[in-house]
Design an enzyme around this catalytic site. Structure first.
Site, PDB file in Angstrom:
ATOM      1  N   ASP A   1     -62.211  19.261  60.383  1.00 52.88           N
ATOM      2  CA  ASP A   1     -63.213  18.816  61.348  1.00 52.88           C
ATOM      3  C   ASP A   1     -64.046  20.059  61.701  1.00 52.88           C
ATOM      4  OD1 ASP A   1     -64.505  17.387  63.509  1.00 52.88           O
ATOM      5  OD2 ASP A   1     -63.173  18.487  64.866  1.00 52.88           O
TER       6      ASP A   1
ATOM      7  N   ASP B   1     -66.804  20.348  64.771  1.00 53.38           N
ATOM      8  CA  ASP B   1     -67.032  20.581  66.208  1.00 53.38           C
ATOM      9  C   ASP B   1     -65.714  20.588  66.971  1.00 53.38           C
ATOM     10  OD1 ASP B   1     -70.003  20.557  66.252  1.00 53.38           O
ATOM     11  OD2 ASP B   1     -69.685  18.547  65.449  1.00 53.38           O
TER      12      ASP B   1
ATOM     13  N   GLY C   1     -71.149  11.331  67.679  1.00 51.79           N
ATOM     14  CA  GLY C   1     -72.521  11.288  67.172  1.00 51.79           C
ATOM     15  C   GLY C   1     -73.483  11.646  68.305  1.00 51.79           C
TER      16      GLY C   1
ATOM     17  N   GLU D   1     -76.045   8.835  69.095  1.00 49.14           N
ATOM     18  CA  GLU D   1     -75.332   7.720  69.733  1.00 49.14           C
ATOM     19  C   GLU D   1     -74.962   8.078  71.175  1.00 49.14           C
ATOM     20  OE1 GLU D   1     -74.806   9.021  66.787  1.00 49.14           O
ATOM     21  OE2 GLU D   1     -74.626   7.436  65.290  1.00 49.14           O
ATOM     22  N   ARG D   2     -74.571   9.355  71.373  1.00 52.38           N
ATOM     23  CA  ARG D   2     -74.206   9.853  72.714  1.00 52.38           C
ATOM     24  C   ARG D   2     -75.405   9.763  73.645  1.00 52.38           C
ATOM     25  NH1 ARG D   2     -72.051  14.943  71.095  1.00 52.38           N
ATOM     26  NH2 ARG D   2     -70.358  13.614  70.407  1.00 52.38           N
TER      27      ARG D   2
ATOM     28  N   HIS E   1     -83.026  14.036  69.381  1.00 51.19           N
ATOM     29  CA  HIS E   1     -81.916  14.486  68.536  1.00 51.19           C
ATOM     30  C   HIS E   1     -82.394  15.465  67.465  1.00 51.19           C
ATOM     31  CE1 HIS E   1     -78.560  13.841  65.509  1.00 51.19           C
ATOM     32  NE2 HIS E   1     -77.965  14.315  66.570  1.00 51.19           N
TER      33      HIS E   1
END
Ligand code: XBP
Ligand code: MG
Length: 261
Positions: free
Chosen positions: A10, A12, A53, A56-57, A83
């Site tokens: 992963d 972040d 995302g 999306e956030r 974004h």
């Protein structure tokens, strides 16, 4: 000890603490650049992180605001604009090396190829953000270290959906139980587990005590062999980093750890 064939990283929170001082700061700069009065403080951003995302956030946050566009198409347009700006600011921040790698990460990334372990990225962040971060730390040839780089754009559904893990496994040609995922968030752990990939959890700033179920190990970070569950036998007094042998040990026990706090 036979170790994993593949490590799936992963990004972040796991490779670097990118959220508080990276994405959050970049979002606030983007709000300002777009003439929006919105600012996300650390606590609010922490709550928003349960939405994976960045776009999306932002859409989720807009829906709770009275000063956001009402029409869904307008919301989408504004979210895309903010974004894109956010990612540009983020790239600048990481190019300036404002976001260090988490300690112990570089050591494990360097050890893996020496031990014949292939590596992949399995993240829900945008590809540009991965390129910016890893390019800043490993140089222009950073992609040589990863046989697959699966990002947010490559999947229809982001974590906690397992799609990004399934995609990475297919590209590497390894079975789920031949890989080990490295994750920091409950959503990331859920994604890996739903793909049947064993997960090692390194606690991060925004998910320090969140309930994690079904990892093969949970610990404070790759910089130390102390403080892990299951404990590493010779960790007492060790100031070494977590190694492929440690991960192989956890994988061979395959004891699912649940941590409730
Ligand atoms: C990461 C994310 C991303 C980043 C921001 O989750 O959810 O949305 O916060 O990146 P994980 P983007 O660590 O589980 O992959 O703005 O590119 O989405
Ligand atoms: Mg993460």
């Amino acid at each position: 000890m036979a170790g994993p064939k593949a490590l799936l990283w992963d990004v972040d929170g796991t490779i670097a603490e990118t959220e508080r001082d990276g994405h959050r700061v970049a979002f606030n700069l983007a709000f300002e650049a777009c003439g929006l009065p919105w600012r996300w403080d650390e606590a609010h951003y922490g709550r928003l992180l349960r939405i994976t995302g960045g776009r999306e956030r932002l859409l989720h946050d807009m829906r709770a605001r009275t000063d956001a566009p009402v029409l869904p198409t307008e919301q989408q347009r504004l979210a895309a604009e903010v974004h894109a700006k956010k990612n540009a600011y983020y790239a600048q921040l990481v190019a300036d090396r404002a976001i260090p790698l988490r300690p112990g990460v570089a050591e494990l990334i360097d050890e893996a190829p020496r031990r014949g372990v292939v590596q992949g990225i399995a993240t829900t962040t945008s590809r540009a953000n991965v390129e910016a971060l890893l390019g800043a730390h490993f140089g222009a040839q950073w992609q040589r270290r990863f046989a697959v780089v699966a990002c947010g754009e490559d999947v229809a559904r982001k974590k906690p959906d397992p799609e990004v893990y399934r995609l990475a496994l297919r590209a590497l040609g390894v079975a789920p139980l031949e890989a080990v995922a490295l994750e920091d968030s409950p959503g990331g752990v859920a994604a890996a587990r739903a793909a049947d990939v064993p997960v090692v959890v390194t606690r991060s700033t925004y998910f320090p005590r969140d309930t994690v179920e079904g990892a093969i190990a949970i610990g404070p970070g790759l910089h130390t062999r102390s403080g892990w569950l299951p404990a590493l036998a010779d960790a007492e007094g060790s100031d070494g980093t977590v190694t492929i042998d440690d991960i192989a040990y956890w994988a061979s026990r395959m004891e699912l750890v649940s941590q409730f706090e």
